[in-house]
Design an enzyme around this catalytic site. Sequence first.
Site, short mmCIF file in Angstrom:
data_model
loop_
_atom_site.label_atom_id
_atom_site.label_comp_id
_atom_site.label_asym_id
_atom_site.label_seq_id
_atom_site.Cartn_x
_atom_site.Cartn_y
_atom_site.Cartn_z
N LYS A 16 0.83 -1.21 0.00
CA LYS A 16 0.00 0.00 0.00
C LYS A 16 0.87 1.27 0.00
O LYS A 16 0.60 2.20 -0.75
CB LYS A 16 -0.92 0.03 1.22
CG LYS A 16 -1.88 -1.16 1.33
CD LYS A 16 -2.86 -0.99 2.48
CE LYS A 16 -2.24 -0.94 3.86
NZ LYS A 16 -1.59 -2.19 4.30
N ARG A 89 -9.02 1.35 9.26
CA ARG A 89 -8.65 -0.01 9.60
C ARG A 89 -9.73 -0.70 10.43
O ARG A 89 -9.58 -1.86 10.79
CB ARG A 89 -7.34 -0.02 10.39
CG ARG A 89 -6.10 -0.28 9.54
CD ARG A 89 -4.91 -0.23 10.48
NE ARG A 89 -3.75 -0.97 10.06
CZ ARG A 89 -2.71 -0.44 9.43
NH1 ARG A 89 -2.70 0.82 9.08
NH2 ARG A 89 -1.65 -1.18 9.16
N ARG A 128 11.86 -6.60 4.48
CA ARG A 128 11.76 -5.13 4.40
C ARG A 128 12.82 -4.48 5.30
O ARG A 128 13.05 -4.91 6.42
CB ARG A 128 10.37 -4.68 4.84
CG ARG A 128 10.23 -3.16 4.91
CD ARG A 128 8.82 -2.70 4.74
NE ARG A 128 7.99 -3.00 5.92
CZ ARG A 128 6.68 -2.73 5.95
NH1 ARG A 128 6.08 -2.20 4.90
NH2 ARG A 128 5.97 -3.03 7.01
N ARG A 161 12.01 -2.53 10.67
CA ARG A 161 10.98 -1.90 11.51
C ARG A 161 10.71 -2.82 12.70
O ARG A 161 10.61 -4.03 12.51
CB ARG A 161 9.69 -1.75 10.69
CG ARG A 161 9.47 -0.36 10.16
CD ARG A 161 8.31 -0.30 9.21
NE ARG A 161 7.01 -0.68 9.79
CZ ARG A 161 5.85 -0.51 9.16
NH1 ARG A 161 5.82 0.02 7.95
NH2 ARG A 161 4.72 -0.87 9.72
N ARG A 172 -0.12 -8.77 13.65
CA ARG A 172 -0.67 -7.76 12.75
C ARG A 172 -1.62 -8.40 11.72
O ARG A 172 -2.64 -7.82 11.36
CB ARG A 172 0.46 -7.00 12.04
CG ARG A 172 1.16 -6.01 12.97
CD ARG A 172 2.48 -5.55 12.42
NE ARG A 172 2.35 -4.72 11.23
CZ ARG A 172 3.33 -4.55 10.34
NH1 ARG A 172 4.49 -5.16 10.49
NH2 ARG A 172 3.13 -3.77 9.32
#
Length: 215
Positions: A16, A89, A128, A161, A172
Amino acid sequence: MEGLGLILLGPPGSGKGTQAELFENRLGLKKISTGDILRDAIRKGTELGKLAKEHINRGELVPDDIVVALVEEALKKTSDGYILDGFPRTIEQAKRLDRILEKLGKKLDAAVLFAVPDEEIIKRLSARRVCPKCHAVYNMVTKPPKRDEICDICGTLLIMRDDDKPETVRRRIEVYRRDTEPLVDFYRDRGLLVEVKAVGDPEEVFNFIIGALKR
Ligand code: AMP
């Protein structure tokens, strides 16, 4: 395509943020990313940041009141199109977004759903890396930096992260399924849902979304 109002829906790591950036750069839509706003507050050590950090690092959502206020403030500043990355969300956030848009005289044109299988999400998030200084985002598999784990732009050592650690990622995904996925039907029922297969090159995904929006 200028002046569009878009929402990006999809699990963590579905791309996203990458697409929101492309839409901002190419179509001039104002990108509003609640995750980015919250991470910025954490870096600055503000009260908002301290509160957000507790939730984010556990893979939980930040309370609705807080994120809704952030989005309202950001939307008030946009004069043209906008693209919401990571908001809403929850159903509650979506209902409150409706009211804010109505108050501001803005419209929502589509909710773009990024479809990505769970195994792919876990693979992407573990690869990531982000630059702690200029916040550029890399992926060690699909978009590696030119040198080792060093930022191409500012030469800083890249980091992971905190919420991309495997145990937090699992949480998550659970939270996404429980709280966010109901939004798929919410927007489908209103004829606003546009589903895209978010696998492959970001350019391809971008073109695919544009094609789907035109239809
Ligand atoms: P993201 O960068 O969109 O993956 O967001 C990172 C984290 O910020 C999420 O896992 C949540 O803890 C928090 N967050 C971002 N957007 C929202 C939102 N709309 N509602 C609640 N929490 C959010």
